[in-house]
Design an enzyme around this catalytic site. Structure first.
Site, mmCIF file in Angstrom:
data_model
loop_
_atom_site.group_PDB
_atom_site.id
_atom_site.type_symbol
_atom_site.label_atom_id
_atom_site.label_comp_id
_atom_site.label_asym_id
_atom_site.label_seq_id
_atom_site.Cartn_x
_atom_site.Cartn_y
_atom_site.Cartn_z
ATOM 1 C CB CYS A 344 11.663 116.004 19.459
ATOM 2 S SG CYS A 344 11.299 116.154 21.226
ATOM 3 C CB CYS A 347 8.492 114.351 20.992
ATOM 4 S SG CYS A 347 8.703 115.981 21.705
ATOM 5 C CG ASP A 348 8.920 112.155 17.433
ATOM 6 O OD1 ASP A 348 7.768 112.328 17.853
ATOM 7 O OD2 ASP A 348 9.487 112.941 16.661
#
Length: 522
Positions: A344, A347-348
Protein backbone atom coordinates in the site's frame (compact mmCIF):
# COMPACT_ATOMS: atom_id res chain seq x y z
CA UNK A 1 -4.44 24.72 13.41
CA UNK A 2 -8.19 24.46 12.77
CA UNK A 3 -9.88 26.74 10.26
CA UNK A 4 -13.21 28.40 11.02
CA UNK A 5 -15.24 25.78 9.16
CA UNK A 6 -13.59 22.88 10.99
CA UNK A 7 -14.06 24.63 14.35
CA UNK A 8 -17.76 25.04 13.62
CA UNK A 9 -18.14 21.36 12.76
CA UNK A 10 -16.14 20.22 15.80
CA UNK A 11 -18.12 22.50 18.12
CA UNK A 12 -21.34 20.88 16.91
CA UNK A 13 -19.95 17.42 17.61
CA UNK A 14 -18.72 18.42 21.06
CA UNK A 15 -22.25 19.37 22.07
CA UNK A 16 -22.74 15.62 22.51
CA UNK A 17 -20.32 15.51 25.44
CA UNK A 18 -22.06 14.36 28.61
CA UNK A 19 -19.20 14.54 31.11
CA UNK A 20 -16.15 16.83 31.52
CA UNK A 21 -12.90 15.69 29.94
CA UNK A 22 -9.32 16.77 30.46
CA UNK A 23 -6.51 16.98 27.92
CA UNK A 24 -2.99 16.81 29.38
CA UNK A 25 -0.08 17.63 27.08
CA UNK A 26 3.57 16.68 27.41
CA UNK A 27 5.55 19.09 25.25
CA UNK A 28 9.15 19.97 24.40
CA UNK A 29 10.80 22.66 22.31
CA UNK A 30 10.25 21.02 18.92
CA UNK A 31 8.05 22.82 16.37
CA UNK A 32 5.63 19.90 16.55
CA UNK A 33 4.98 20.72 20.21
CA UNK A 34 3.99 24.25 19.25
CA UNK A 35 1.60 22.79 16.67
CA UNK A 36 0.12 20.45 19.25
CA UNK A 37 -0.38 23.31 21.71
CA UNK A 38 -2.09 25.33 18.99
CA UNK A 39 -4.42 22.43 18.23
CA UNK A 40 -5.39 21.95 21.87
CA UNK A 41 -5.89 25.70 22.30
CA UNK A 42 -8.26 25.59 19.33
CA UNK A 43 -10.23 22.67 20.79
CA UNK A 44 -10.62 23.75 24.43
CA UNK A 45 -12.82 26.83 23.85
CA UNK A 46 -15.30 24.80 21.78
CA UNK A 47 -16.89 23.19 24.86
CA UNK A 48 -17.25 24.18 28.50
CA UNK A 49 -16.70 20.51 29.35
CA UNK A 50 -13.10 20.48 28.03
CA UNK A 51 -10.07 21.62 30.00
CA UNK A 52 -6.40 21.54 28.97
CA UNK A 53 -3.19 21.29 30.98
CA UNK A 54 0.38 21.50 29.69
CA UNK A 55 2.23 19.97 32.65
CA UNK A 56 2.24 16.35 31.47
CA UNK A 57 5.32 14.23 32.16
CA UNK A 58 5.00 11.54 29.52
CA UNK A 59 8.32 10.43 28.00
CA UNK A 60 6.99 10.85 24.46
CA UNK A 61 6.97 14.52 23.59
CA UNK A 62 4.95 15.92 22.04
CA UNK A 63 1.94 13.92 23.13
CA UNK A 64 -1.34 14.44 24.96
CA UNK A 65 -3.79 12.27 26.85
CA UNK A 66 -7.58 12.34 26.79
CA UNK A 67 -9.37 11.33 29.95
CA UNK A 68 -12.68 11.79 31.68
CA UNK A 69 -12.23 14.22 34.54
CA UNK A 70 -11.38 12.30 37.70
CA UNK A 71 -10.56 9.12 35.77
CA UNK A 72 -7.33 7.76 34.33
CA UNK A 73 -8.24 6.64 30.85
CA UNK A 74 -5.41 5.24 28.78
CA UNK A 75 -5.96 7.21 25.56
CA UNK A 76 -2.94 9.12 24.24
CA UNK A 77 -1.89 10.67 20.94
CA UNK A 78 1.84 10.97 20.32
CA UNK A 79 0.82 12.72 17.15
CA UNK A 80 -0.92 15.81 15.86
CA UNK A 81 -4.07 13.95 14.81
CA UNK A 82 -5.04 15.69 11.62
CA UNK A 83 -5.55 14.18 8.17
CA UNK A 84 -7.07 10.71 8.37
CA UNK A 85 -6.66 10.70 12.16
CA UNK A 86 -8.81 13.75 12.85
CA UNK A 87 -11.85 11.48 13.05
CA UNK A 88 -9.97 9.36 15.61
CA UNK A 89 -9.45 12.47 17.71
CA UNK A 90 -13.12 13.49 17.54
CA UNK A 91 -14.30 10.01 18.50
CA UNK A 92 -11.84 9.81 21.39
CA UNK A 93 -13.11 13.14 22.74
CA UNK A 94 -16.75 12.09 22.46
CA UNK A 95 -16.27 8.62 23.92
CA UNK A 96 -14.16 9.87 26.83
CA UNK A 97 -16.94 12.41 27.43
CA UNK A 98 -19.60 9.73 27.79
CA UNK A 99 -21.10 9.69 24.30
CA UNK A 100 -22.11 6.05 23.70
CA UNK A 101 -20.09 4.18 21.06
CA UNK A 102 -21.70 2.52 18.05
CA UNK A 103 -20.94 -0.95 19.35
CA UNK A 104 -23.20 -3.83 20.30
CA UNK A 105 -23.73 -4.66 23.96
CA UNK A 106 -22.00 -8.04 23.72
CA UNK A 107 -18.78 -6.50 22.38
CA UNK A 108 -18.82 -3.78 25.04
CA UNK A 109 -19.23 -6.42 27.73
CA UNK A 110 -16.40 -8.45 26.21
CA UNK A 111 -14.05 -5.43 26.32
CA UNK A 112 -15.01 -4.56 29.88
CA UNK A 113 -14.49 -8.16 30.97
CA UNK A 114 -10.94 -8.53 29.62
CA UNK A 115 -8.58 -9.85 32.28
CA UNK A 116 -5.00 -8.66 32.49
CA UNK A 117 -3.17 -5.45 31.67
CA UNK A 118 -2.86 -4.37 28.04
CA UNK A 119 -0.55 -1.59 26.88
CA UNK A 120 -0.96 -1.03 23.14
CA UNK A 121 1.28 1.14 20.96
CA UNK A 122 0.19 1.83 17.38
CA UNK A 123 2.66 3.29 14.90
CA UNK A 124 0.78 5.05 12.14
CA UNK A 125 1.08 7.81 9.56
CA UNK A 126 -1.39 10.61 8.99
CA UNK A 127 -1.69 9.67 5.31
CA UNK A 128 -2.62 6.05 6.07
CA UNK A 129 -6.28 5.29 5.41
CA UNK A 130 -5.98 1.89 7.11
CA UNK A 131 -4.66 3.28 10.40
CA UNK A 132 -7.77 5.01 11.80
CA UNK A 133 -9.70 1.76 12.21
CA UNK A 134 -6.95 0.36 14.43
CA UNK A 135 -6.45 3.60 16.37
CA UNK A 136 -10.18 4.03 16.96
CA UNK A 137 -10.69 0.42 18.06
CA UNK A 138 -7.86 0.52 20.59
CA UNK A 139 -8.85 3.99 21.85
CA UNK A 140 -12.37 2.72 22.49
CA UNK A 141 -11.04 -0.31 24.36
CA UNK A 142 -9.00 2.06 26.55
CA UNK A 143 -12.09 4.17 27.26
CA UNK A 144 -14.18 1.14 28.22
CA UNK A 145 -11.60 -0.76 30.27
CA UNK A 146 -9.19 0.95 32.71
CA UNK A 147 -6.71 -1.92 32.31
CA UNK A 148 -6.29 -1.14 28.60
CA UNK A 149 -3.98 1.70 27.57
CA UNK A 150 -3.26 2.89 24.05
CA UNK A 151 -0.98 5.42 22.42
CA UNK A 152 -1.17 6.32 18.73
CA UNK A 153 2.31 7.28 17.52
CA UNK A 154 3.03 9.25 14.36
CA UNK A 155 6.09 7.54 12.90
CA UNK A 156 7.15 10.79 11.29
CA UNK A 157 7.41 12.50 14.70
CA UNK A 158 9.19 9.63 16.41
CA UNK A 159 11.62 8.48 13.75
CA UNK A 160 14.15 7.14 16.25
CA UNK A 161 11.53 4.73 17.64
CA UNK A 162 10.50 3.66 14.16
CA UNK A 163 14.11 2.93 13.24
CA UNK A 164 14.90 1.18 16.52
CA UNK A 165 11.88 -1.10 16.18
CA UNK A 166 12.48 -1.45 12.43
CA UNK A 167 8.92 -0.48 11.56
CA UNK A 168 8.46 -0.29 7.80
CA UNK A 169 4.68 -0.59 7.47
CA UNK A 170 1.71 1.03 9.14
CA UNK A 171 -0.31 0.47 11.14
CA UNK A 172 2.03 -1.63 13.30
CA UNK A 173 0.83 -2.49 16.80
CA UNK A 174 2.83 -3.56 19.84
CA UNK A 175 1.23 -5.09 22.94
CA UNK A 176 3.14 -4.90 26.21
CA UNK A 177 6.31 -4.18 24.27
CA UNK A 178 5.99 -7.12 21.85
CA UNK A 179 4.82 -7.16 18.20
CA UNK A 180 1.06 -7.73 18.08
CA UNK A 181 -0.07 -7.13 14.52
CA UNK A 182 0.34 -5.15 11.34
CA UNK A 183 -2.18 -3.82 8.85
CA UNK A 184 -5.86 -3.03 9.16
CA UNK A 185 -7.55 -4.66 12.16
CA UNK A 186 -11.09 -4.21 13.36
CA UNK A 187 -12.12 -4.44 16.98
CA UNK A 188 -13.42 -8.00 16.60
CA UNK A 189 -10.06 -9.18 15.25
CA UNK A 190 -8.20 -7.50 18.11
CA UNK A 191 -10.49 -9.02 20.72
CA UNK A 192 -10.14 -12.46 19.16
CA UNK A 193 -6.38 -12.24 19.71
CA UNK A 194 -6.45 -11.01 23.32
CA UNK A 195 -9.55 -12.83 24.59
CA UNK A 196 -8.62 -16.51 24.55
CA UNK A 197 -12.17 -17.69 25.18
CA UNK A 198 -13.74 -15.59 22.45
CA UNK A 199 -13.59 -18.20 19.66
CA UNK A 200 -15.40 -20.87 21.66
CA UNK A 201 -18.10 -18.46 22.83
CA UNK A 202 -18.54 -17.18 19.29
CA UNK A 203 -18.82 -20.69 17.87
CA UNK A 204 -21.46 -21.63 20.43
CA UNK A 205 -23.46 -18.53 19.57
CA UNK A 206 -23.27 -19.17 15.82
CA UNK A 207 -24.26 -22.81 16.25
CA UNK A 208 -27.70 -21.67 17.42
CA UNK A 209 -28.42 -19.76 14.20
CA UNK A 210 -31.38 -20.97 12.16
CA UNK A 211 -30.70 -21.87 8.49
CA UNK A 212 -30.88 -19.04 5.98
CA UNK A 213 -32.63 -18.95 2.64
CA UNK A 214 -29.70 -16.94 1.27
CA UNK A 215 -26.29 -17.09 2.97
CA UNK A 216 -23.67 -14.73 1.55
CA UNK A 217 -19.95 -15.32 2.08
CA UNK A 218 -17.99 -12.07 1.82
CA UNK A 219 -18.52 -8.45 2.81
CA UNK A 220 -17.18 -6.48 -0.15
CA UNK A 221 -19.26 -4.58 -2.71
CA UNK A 222 -20.62 -7.78 -4.28
CA UNK A 223 -21.55 -9.35 -0.95
CA UNK A 224 -23.16 -6.17 0.34
CA UNK A 225 -25.26 -5.73 -2.80
CA UNK A 226 -26.33 -9.37 -2.67
CA UNK A 227 -27.40 -8.99 0.96
CA UNK A 228 -29.46 -5.88 0.26
CA UNK A 229 -31.22 -7.36 -2.76
CA UNK A 230 -31.95 -10.63 -0.98
CA UNK A 231 -33.26 -8.92 2.16
CA UNK A 232 -35.54 -6.73 0.06
CA UNK A 233 -37.25 -9.92 -1.12
CA UNK A 234 -38.32 -10.58 2.46
CA UNK A 235 -36.38 -13.83 2.79
CA UNK A 236 -34.10 -14.84 5.66
CA UNK A 237 -30.70 -13.48 4.69
CA UNK A 238 -27.35 -13.86 6.39
CA UNK A 239 -23.87 -12.62 5.61
CA UNK A 240 -20.61 -14.01 6.97
CA UNK A 241 -17.32 -12.22 6.39
CA UNK A 242 -13.97 -11.47 7.92
CA UNK A 243 -14.68 -7.73 7.54
CA UNK A 244 -16.79 -5.33 5.53
CA UNK A 245 -15.43 -3.53 2.50
CA UNK A 246 -13.09 -6.01 0.80
CA UNK A 247 -10.51 -4.40 -1.46
CA UNK A 248 -12.18 -1.00 -1.10
CA UNK A 249 -10.59 -0.77 2.33
CA UNK A 250 -7.21 -0.58 0.59
CA UNK A 251 -8.34 1.97 -2.01
CA UNK A 252 -7.54 5.59 -1.33
CA UNK A 253 -9.69 7.38 -3.89
CA UNK A 254 -12.84 6.16 -5.66
CA UNK A 255 -13.86 8.48 -8.48
CA UNK A 256 -15.67 6.19 -10.92
CA UNK A 257 -18.65 4.86 -8.96
CA UNK A 258 -21.55 6.36 -10.87
CA UNK A 259 -23.43 9.08 -8.89
CA UNK A 260 -20.60 9.38 -6.34
CA UNK A 261 -18.22 12.02 -7.64
CA UNK A 262 -15.42 11.19 -5.22
CA UNK A 263 -14.97 9.26 -2.00
CA UNK A 264 -12.36 7.28 -0.10
CA UNK A 265 -12.29 3.51 0.19
CA UNK A 266 -12.85 3.25 3.95
CA UNK A 267 -15.78 5.68 3.75
CA UNK A 268 -17.27 3.66 0.92
CA UNK A 269 -16.83 0.46 2.96
CA UNK A 270 -18.56 2.04 5.97
CA UNK A 271 -21.44 3.10 3.74
CA UNK A 272 -21.75 -0.46 2.41
CA UNK A 273 -22.02 -1.83 5.94
CA UNK A 274 -24.50 0.81 7.04
CA UNK A 275 -26.71 0.08 4.03
CA UNK A 276 -26.67 -3.66 4.72
CA UNK A 277 -27.46 -3.19 8.41
CA UNK A 278 -30.45 -1.02 7.50
CA UNK A 279 -32.16 -4.20 6.34
CA UNK A 280 -33.09 -7.43 8.11
CA UNK A 281 -29.74 -9.06 7.40
CA UNK A 282 -28.10 -11.26 10.02
CA UNK A 283 -24.51 -9.95 9.92
CA UNK A 284 -21.67 -12.15 11.15
CA UNK A 285 -18.27 -10.44 10.81
CA UNK A 286 -14.86 -11.45 12.08
CA UNK A 287 -15.43 -14.95 10.71
CA UNK A 288 -13.16 -16.96 8.44
CA UNK A 289 -14.78 -19.53 6.17
CA UNK A 290 -12.86 -22.78 5.76
CA UNK A 291 -15.14 -24.84 3.54
CA UNK A 292 -18.47 -24.96 1.73
CA UNK A 293 -20.33 -28.27 1.58
CA UNK A 294 -22.99 -28.33 -1.18
CA UNK A 295 -26.52 -29.47 -0.39
CA UNK A 296 -26.95 -33.24 -0.85
CA UNK A 297 -29.93 -32.61 -3.13
CA UNK A 298 -31.90 -29.62 -4.47
CA UNK A 299 -33.98 -27.99 -1.74
CA UNK A 300 -31.70 -29.15 1.06
CA UNK A 301 -29.22 -26.94 2.91
CA UNK A 302 -25.64 -26.24 1.96
CA UNK A 303 -23.20 -25.92 4.88
CA UNK A 304 -20.61 -23.20 5.40
CA UNK A 305 -17.89 -24.28 7.86
CA UNK A 306 -16.05 -21.62 9.86
CA UNK A 307 -12.54 -21.60 11.30
CA UNK A 308 -13.87 -21.53 14.88
CA UNK A 309 -15.68 -24.84 14.34
CA UNK A 310 -19.15 -23.41 13.85
CA UNK A 311 -21.36 -24.20 10.88
CA UNK A 312 -23.96 -22.05 9.12
CA UNK A 313 -26.56 -23.40 6.71
CA UNK A 314 -28.39 -21.92 3.74
CA UNK A 315 -30.76 -23.16 1.06
CA UNK A 316 -28.68 -21.05 -1.30
CA UNK A 317 -25.15 -19.68 -0.92
CA UNK A 318 -23.65 -16.68 -2.68
CA UNK A 319 -19.84 -16.62 -2.75
CA UNK A 320 -18.43 -13.10 -2.87
CA UNK A 321 -15.01 -13.53 -1.28
CA UNK A 322 -13.23 -11.11 -3.61
CA UNK A 323 -9.51 -11.01 -4.25
CA UNK A 324 -6.29 -9.92 -2.56
CA UNK A 325 -2.95 -8.48 -3.62
CA UNK A 326 -0.92 -10.96 -5.67
CA UNK A 327 2.51 -11.86 -4.31
CA UNK A 328 5.52 -11.76 -6.61
CA UNK A 329 6.68 -15.08 -5.05
CA UNK A 330 10.43 -14.56 -5.02
CA UNK A 331 12.93 -15.19 -2.22
CA UNK A 332 12.81 -12.47 0.40
CA UNK A 333 9.21 -11.37 -0.15
CA UNK A 334 7.69 -13.22 2.79
CA UNK A 335 10.77 -12.80 4.97
CA UNK A 336 10.73 -9.02 4.64
CA UNK A 337 6.99 -8.39 4.50
CA UNK A 338 6.28 -5.28 6.64
CA UNK A 339 10.06 -4.85 6.90
CA UNK A 340 10.49 -3.14 3.57
CA UNK A 341 8.12 -5.19 1.41
CA UNK A 342 4.82 -3.32 1.19
CA UNK A 343 1.59 -3.37 -0.82
CA UNK A 344 0.00 0.00 0.00
CA UNK A 345 1.96 3.05 -1.22
CA UNK A 346 -0.53 5.48 0.32
CA UNK A 347 -0.16 3.90 3.76
CA UNK A 348 3.53 3.05 3.90
CA UNK A 349 5.05 5.54 1.45
CA UNK A 350 5.73 8.23 4.09
CA UNK A 351 7.90 5.77 6.03
CA UNK A 352 10.35 5.79 3.11
CA UNK A 353 10.66 9.56 2.84
CA UNK A 354 14.05 10.48 1.38
CA UNK A 355 14.89 6.84 0.59
CA UNK A 356 15.11 4.72 -2.55
CA UNK A 357 12.30 2.28 -3.34
CA UNK A 358 11.12 0.03 -6.14
CA UNK A 359 7.67 -0.70 -7.52
CA UNK A 360 7.07 -4.10 -9.13
CA UNK A 361 4.35 -3.87 -11.77
CA UNK A 362 3.69 -1.70 -14.80
CA UNK A 363 -0.11 -1.73 -14.84
CA UNK A 364 -2.29 1.13 -13.65
CA UNK A 365 -1.80 0.31 -9.97
CA UNK A 366 1.98 0.04 -10.34
CA UNK A 367 2.40 3.23 -12.32
CA UNK A 368 0.05 5.15 -10.02
CA UNK A 369 2.04 3.88 -7.04
CA UNK A 370 5.31 4.98 -8.62
CA UNK A 371 3.92 8.46 -9.36
CA UNK A 372 2.62 8.77 -5.81
CA UNK A 373 5.88 7.61 -4.25
CA UNK A 374 8.01 9.85 -6.44
CA UNK A 375 6.65 12.85 -4.56
CA UNK A 376 7.82 11.42 -1.23
CA UNK A 377 10.93 9.30 -1.69
CA UNK A 378 14.37 10.05 -3.11
CA UNK A 379 14.08 7.73 -6.11
CA UNK A 380 11.69 5.14 -7.57
CA UNK A 381 12.73 2.19 -9.72
CA UNK A 382 9.82 0.59 -11.58
CA UNK A 383 10.23 -3.06 -12.63
CA UNK A 384 7.95 -4.48 -15.38
CA UNK A 385 8.15 -8.05 -16.65
CA UNK A 386 6.71 -7.31 -20.12
CA UNK A 387 8.38 -5.27 -22.86
CA UNK A 388 6.20 -2.22 -22.20
CA UNK A 389 4.15 -0.67 -19.43
CA UNK A 390 0.50 -1.76 -19.41
CA UNK A 391 -0.90 1.35 -17.71
CA UNK A 392 -3.04 4.00 -19.39
CA UNK A 393 -1.04 6.29 -21.68
CA UNK A 394 -1.73 9.39 -19.60
CA UNK A 395 -0.26 7.69 -16.54
CA UNK A 396 2.79 6.44 -18.45
CA UNK A 397 3.43 9.94 -19.80
CA UNK A 398 3.20 11.39 -16.30
CA UNK A 399 5.57 8.77 -14.93
CA UNK A 400 8.16 9.36 -17.66
CA UNK A 401 8.12 13.09 -16.93
CA UNK A 402 9.31 12.59 -13.36
CA UNK A 403 13.05 13.17 -12.85
CA UNK A 404 13.49 10.71 -9.96
CA UNK A 405 12.01 7.63 -11.66
CA UNK A 406 13.85 4.87 -13.52
CA UNK A 407 11.84 2.36 -15.58
CA UNK A 408 13.06 -1.15 -16.44
CA UNK A 409 10.90 -3.21 -18.83
CA UNK A 410 11.62 -6.82 -19.83
CA UNK A 411 12.83 -7.15 -16.25
CA UNK A 412 12.15 -10.24 -14.16
CA UNK A 413 12.37 -9.80 -10.40
CA UNK A 414 14.36 -12.71 -8.99
CA UNK A 415 14.93 -11.78 -5.34
CA UNK A 416 14.23 -9.17 -2.70
CA UNK A 417 17.38 -8.88 -0.64
CA UNK A 418 17.93 -7.79 2.93
CA UNK A 419 20.36 -7.74 5.81
CA UNK A 420 18.34 -10.14 7.96
CA UNK A 421 16.39 -7.30 9.51
CA UNK A 422 15.07 -5.21 6.63
CA UNK A 423 15.12 -4.84 2.85
CA UNK A 424 18.30 -3.51 1.28
CA UNK A 425 17.72 -4.19 -2.40
CA UNK A 426 16.18 -6.06 -5.32
CA UNK A 427 17.65 -8.36 -7.94
CA UNK A 428 16.25 -8.56 -11.45
CA UNK A 429 17.21 -10.25 -14.70
CA UNK A 430 17.12 -8.56 -18.09
CA UNK A 431 14.91 -10.93 -20.11
CA UNK A 432 16.60 -9.88 -23.39
CA UNK A 433 20.29 -10.01 -22.50
CA UNK A 434 20.06 -12.37 -19.53
CA UNK A 435 22.19 -10.01 -17.46
CA UNK A 436 21.42 -9.83 -13.73
CA UNK A 437 21.34 -6.60 -11.77
CA UNK A 438 21.05 -5.56 -8.13
CA UNK A 439 19.46 -2.25 -7.10
CA UNK A 440 20.09 -0.92 -3.60
CA UNK A 441 16.76 0.03 -2.00
CA UNK A 442 15.05 0.58 1.32
CA UNK A 443 11.65 -0.69 0.21
CA UNK A 444 9.78 -2.66 -2.44
CA UNK A 445 6.11 -2.06 -3.29
CA UNK A 446 4.41 -5.01 -4.99
CA UNK A 447 1.67 -3.95 -7.43
CA UNK A 448 1.05 -6.87 -9.79
CA UNK A 449 -2.67 -7.35 -9.57
CA UNK A 450 -5.02 -9.56 -7.61
CA UNK A 451 -5.56 -13.24 -6.88
CA UNK A 452 -9.08 -14.62 -6.13
CA UNK A 453 -9.81 -15.89 -2.63
CA UNK A 454 -10.84 -19.41 -3.61
CA UNK A 455 -8.33 -21.73 -1.93
CA UNK A 456 -11.06 -23.11 0.35
CA UNK A 457 -13.21 -23.99 -2.69
CA UNK A 458 -10.83 -26.28 -4.57
CA UNK A 459 -12.60 -29.53 -5.32
CA UNK A 460 -16.00 -28.06 -4.42
CA UNK A 461 -16.96 -26.35 -7.66
CA UNK A 462 -15.47 -25.44 -11.03
CA UNK A 463 -12.60 -22.94 -11.01
CA UNK A 464 -10.82 -21.37 -13.96
CA UNK A 465 -7.09 -21.83 -14.54
CA UNK A 466 -6.64 -18.51 -12.72
CA UNK A 467 -8.51 -19.80 -9.68
CA UNK A 468 -11.67 -17.78 -10.37
CA UNK A 469 -15.12 -19.26 -9.81
CA UNK A 470 -16.67 -20.13 -13.16
CA UNK A 471 -20.17 -18.63 -13.44
CA UNK A 472 -22.85 -18.38 -16.09
CA UNK A 473 -24.64 -15.13 -17.06
CA UNK A 474 -26.94 -15.51 -14.02
CA UNK A 475 -24.05 -15.93 -11.56
CA UNK A 476 -24.75 -19.66 -11.13
CA UNK A 477 -21.76 -21.89 -10.42
CA UNK A 478 -21.29 -25.53 -11.41
CA UNK A 479 -23.11 -26.56 -8.20
CA UNK A 480 -26.91 -26.07 -8.04
CA UNK A 481 -27.93 -23.60 -5.35
CA UNK A 482 -24.48 -22.00 -5.10
CA UNK A 483 -23.96 -18.65 -6.83
CA UNK A 484 -20.97 -16.31 -6.98
CA UNK A 485 -20.37 -12.63 -7.68
CA UNK A 486 -17.64 -10.02 -7.98
CA UNK A 487 -13.86 -10.17 -8.31
CA UNK A 488 -13.74 -13.82 -7.20
CA UNK A 489 -15.50 -14.90 -10.42
CA UNK A 490 -14.71 -15.12 -14.13
CA UNK A 491 -16.67 -11.94 -14.84
CA UNK A 492 -14.38 -9.56 -16.77
CA UNK A 493 -13.30 -6.10 -15.60
CA UNK A 494 -12.70 -6.10 -11.85
CA UNK A 495 -14.44 -2.86 -10.90
CA UNK A 496 -16.47 -1.88 -7.84
CA UNK A 497 -19.53 -0.94 -9.85
CA UNK A 498 -19.43 -4.24 -11.72
CA UNK A 499 -19.08 -6.17 -8.46
CA UNK A 500 -22.16 -4.48 -7.00
CA UNK A 501 -24.17 -5.22 -10.12
CA UNK A 502 -23.06 -8.85 -10.07
CA UNK A 503 -23.98 -9.09 -6.38
CA UNK A 504 -27.49 -7.84 -7.12
CA UNK A 505 -27.77 -10.28 -10.02
CA UNK A 506 -26.63 -13.20 -7.84
CA UNK A 507 -29.26 -12.40 -5.22
CA UNK A 508 -32.01 -12.22 -7.82
CA UNK A 509 -30.84 -15.53 -9.28
CA UNK A 510 -30.78 -17.12 -5.83
CA UNK A 511 -34.33 -15.92 -5.21
CA UNK A 512 -35.43 -17.34 -8.56
CA UNK A 513 -33.81 -20.66 -7.61
CA UNK A 514 -35.64 -20.68 -4.27
CA UNK A 515 -39.09 -20.11 -5.71
CA UNK A 516 -38.54 -22.82 -8.34
CA UNK A 517 -37.00 -25.41 -5.99
CA UNK A 518 -39.23 -26.87 -3.27
CA UNK A 519 -37.62 -26.91 0.16
CA UNK A 520 -36.69 -30.30 1.56
CA UNK A 521 -39.23 -31.39 4.15
CA UNK A 522 -38.26 -32.41 7.67
Amino acid sequence: MLDANLKTQLKAYLERLQQPIELVASLDDRPASAEMRALLEDIAPLSALISVRYDGNDARRPSFSISRAGADMGVRFAAIPMGHEFTSLVLALLQAGGHPPKLDADTIAQIQGLEGDFVFETYMSLTCHNCPDVVQALNLMAVLNPRVRHVAIDGGLFKAEVDARQIMAVPTVFLNGQPFGSGRMEIGEILAKVDTGAAARDAAKLAKKEPYEVLIVGGGPAGAAAAIYAARKGIRTGIVAERFGGQTLDTLAIENFVSVMETEGPKFAAALEAHVRAYAVDVNVGQQVQAVVPAPQPGAHATVKLANGAELKGRTVILATGARWRNVNVPGEQEYKTRGVAYCPHCDGPLFKGKKVAVIGGGNSGVEAAIDLAGVVEHVTLIEFLDQLKADAVLVDKLKSLPNVTIHTNAQTTEITGDGQKVNGLRYKDRVSGAEHHVELAGVFVQIGLVPNTEFLKGTLELSRFGEIVIDPKCATSVPGIFAAGDVTTVPYKQIIIATGEGAKAALSAFDYLIRTPAEQG
